[in-house]
Write an enzyme that holds these catalytic residues in place. Structure first.
Site, short mmCIF file in Angstrom:
data_model
loop_
_atom_site.label_atom_id
_atom_site.label_comp_id
_atom_site.label_asym_id
_atom_site.label_seq_id
_atom_site.Cartn_x
_atom_site.Cartn_y
_atom_site.Cartn_z
N LYS A 1 6.26 8.07 35.49
CA LYS A 1 6.18 9.52 35.78
C LYS A 1 7.41 10.22 35.20
CE LYS A 1 6.30 12.95 39.45
NZ LYS A 1 5.80 13.38 40.74
N HIS B 1 -31.05 -9.19 14.57
CA HIS B 1 -31.28 -7.98 15.37
C HIS B 1 -31.59 -8.34 16.83
CE1 HIS B 1 -31.40 -5.19 11.86
NE2 HIS B 1 -31.54 -6.36 11.28
#
Ligand code: FAI
Length: 545
Positions: free
Chosen positions: A152, A303
């Site tokens: 922070k 696929h």
């Protein structure tokens, strides 16, 4: 709103912050000694906790125990060490503000400009199978508080949460301090680190609740233990790589790996070009298909659908090579550019065949040295080894717009073909039953509507992903050609009408396995009986979408 944020003019600008005082509290002591030696050489004062301070002192580097800063002993078996205003005010003071500088002076607290923390090894403790109390003891409280406070206050403090960053700080020392953009990046990394840590803790609690330990914990409606799914979902995965592109070249993509995963995301690439997004999807489907079988098995995927899948007798010479040859023979045209998974070590015999077939990826538990050497001569072939103890996820997630679907994986646990119901024709002999069982399992890897024709432990015709079952039947039969006659067929779900089955019967299929359960089962059974073909109902469906 608290704080002086309403008046930006109060904040002085701080770019480079000299490193003068560091707080160090680390569980993982990797690289600690040379790092603190570098800090000491740069004149940095070091404050540290328990065993970290001990390691530093033993290396001959001067260190101040945190208890002499707080005036409070480390207590409750380490549950309270740094949780003290003497530490946190020193980290959180925003030295750009005159008011904060003044208050620190009044309180007699000195600021920190570098905080180095890595947290208790929570995940590792869970993975070790430790008992609940031991796991709970490894939930770090003071560490995350240090990390979050420092992050922070990145305007004034550099926060380091990994030994990988020690060299960056050493470079900053040489440059006269940490630069603002570096501190900001370290802060972002720090918040991601604590978020991931808390996600692991939350997931562990959710698992405890869902696995029935709920009885020992006041549930308060946190979980529905009966359903086995936690009421909130915490996905903990790290970005392992950004990929060149997604499914198509205009899409961006990345891969995230779970810390505790043992799947295709954890596979080690031994050779070849970077894995693509589609390579991962197909490799996952290939491994899923091959590992459905206990016997040596190979699946070739295009696929996300198998264009060949086969098993071989475990006692046969070079069984895995034989399984590959059988799988490839199913549809050699489609196998071009395919992704292959083997559930056994790749041998030189298999490598010799794969070498001559254009293949995108070959994934297996291991490769024999000579097989690897040979396959490495193919520059476009990606070779991957699976992590030891490959396992599918316990809960499968699928993203939908606005949320996720979760389900337990579809497996063949407890498959017992003696429980199948014979609804037409003669009971099949053992060899035919083996083929039916193979077809039934292999069919599960085929996207719905799925029809798979098989012979001698190998697919010979696959009809996949059609929007009606009749078309899947036509496709399977066409692909099989002459091989349809005398083959066995599996259907992932029931035949809603007799028409699909009739396509198979006309092609000369000798036996069929399917779940049954259609309102028109009588009609379907009658068609099989009329043709004198054996048909079993399994009572279980294996859709794959
Ligand atoms: N309780 C506290 O005030 C506290 N402050 C720091 N820790 C952790 O203690 C560990 C280091 O302890 P030691 O230096 O004794 O090995 C670090 O992983 C750090 O994250 C704490 N421990 C757990 O909460």
């Amino acid at each position: 709103m608290s704080g002086p944020q309403h008046d930006p003019s109060l904040y002085t600008h701080r770019d480079t912050v000299p490193v003068t005082r560091a707080l160090i509290s680390v569980s993982d002591k990797t690289g600690l000694v040379p790092f603190v030696q570098a800090l000491a050489a740069a004149g940095v004062e070091i404050v540290s906790t328990g065993s970290t301070a001990k390691t530093i002192a033993e290396a001959g580097v001067e260190v101040t125990e945190v208890s002499s800063v707080t005036g409070f002993p480390e207590s409750l078996d380490g549950r309270v060490k740094t949780l003290h205003p003497g530490v946190h005010a020193g980290i959180l003071a925003d030295l750009r503000l005159e008011s904060h500088r003044h208050q620190l002076e009044q309180l007699g607290i000195r600021g920190f400009d570098l905080v180095v923390v890595n947290l208790y090894p929570f995940r590792e403790t869970v993975a070790s199978g430790a008992a609940s109390d031991a796991v709970i003891e490894q939930i770090d409280i003071g560490g995350p508080a240090l990390v979050r406070a420092s992050a922070k206050n990145f305007a004034n403090v550099a926060i380091v949460v990994s030994p990988d960053r020690y060299t960056d700080i050493e470079a900053a020392l040489a440059a006269g301090g940490t630069a603002l953009d570096v501190r900001r990046r370290l802060a972002a990394e720090a918040f991601a680190h604590t978020a991931s840590y808390d996600t692991a803790v939350a997931a562990w609690f959710a698992e405890q609740l869902a696995s029935g330990d709920a009885a020992t914990i006041a549930d308060g409606g946190v979980t529905d233990a009966a359903a086995g799914f936690p009421t909130s979902l915490h996905v903990d995965a790290d970005r392992a790589a950004t990929l060149r592109y997604g499914e198509n070249s205009h899409q961006q993509a990345a891969i995230y790996t779970r810390t505790d995963g043992r799947g295709i995301a954890q596979a080690i690439q031994l050779h070849g070009k970077e894995m693509s997004y589609n390579n991962y999807v197909d490799a996952d489907a290939a491994v899923r298909a091959a590992f459905d079988f206990a016997e040596p098995a190979v699946a070739i995927i295009k696929h996300a659908n198998p264009c060949g899948i086969a098993v071989a007798d475990p006692d046969a010479a070079d069984a895995i090579a034989s399984a590959h040859a059988k799988a490839h023979a199913c549809d050699p045209v489609s196998a071009y550019g395919g992704v292959i998974a083997a559930n056994r070590t790749v041998t030189i015999a298999m490598a010799e065949t794969v070498k001559d077939i254009f293949t995108e990826v070959l994934v297996a538990p291991a490769f024999d040295d000579d097989a690897l050497e040979l396959l490495q001569t193919k520059k476009n072939l990606r070779l991957l080894t699976l992590p030891e103890g490959y396992a599918r996820e316990g809960v499968e997630l699928r993203q939908i717009s606005g949320g996720f679907l979760a389900q337990s994986p579809d497996t063949f646990d407890g498959l017992d073909r003696s429980a199948w119901t014979l609804v037409s024709g003669e009971a099949a002999d053992e060899a035919t039953l083996d083929d039916l069982e193979f077809a039934w399992k292999a069919c599960r890897s085929v996207k719905s509507n799925a029809i798979l024709l098989a012979h001698d432990g190998a697919s010979v015709g696959v009809g996949m992903g059609q929007v009606n079952r009749v078309d899947s039947c036509h496709l399977a039969v066409t692909r099989a050609g002459d091989r349809a006659a005398g083959s066995v067929a599996a259907s992932d779900a029931f035949f809603p009408f007799a028409d699909g089955l009739e396509v198979l019967l006309d092609a000369g299929v000798a036996a069929v396995v399917q779940p049954g359960g259609s309102v028109r089962d009588a009609e379907v059974i009658e068609a099989a009986q009329k043709a004198g073909v054996t048909m079993y109902f399994t009572g279980e469906r294996h859709f794959f979408h």
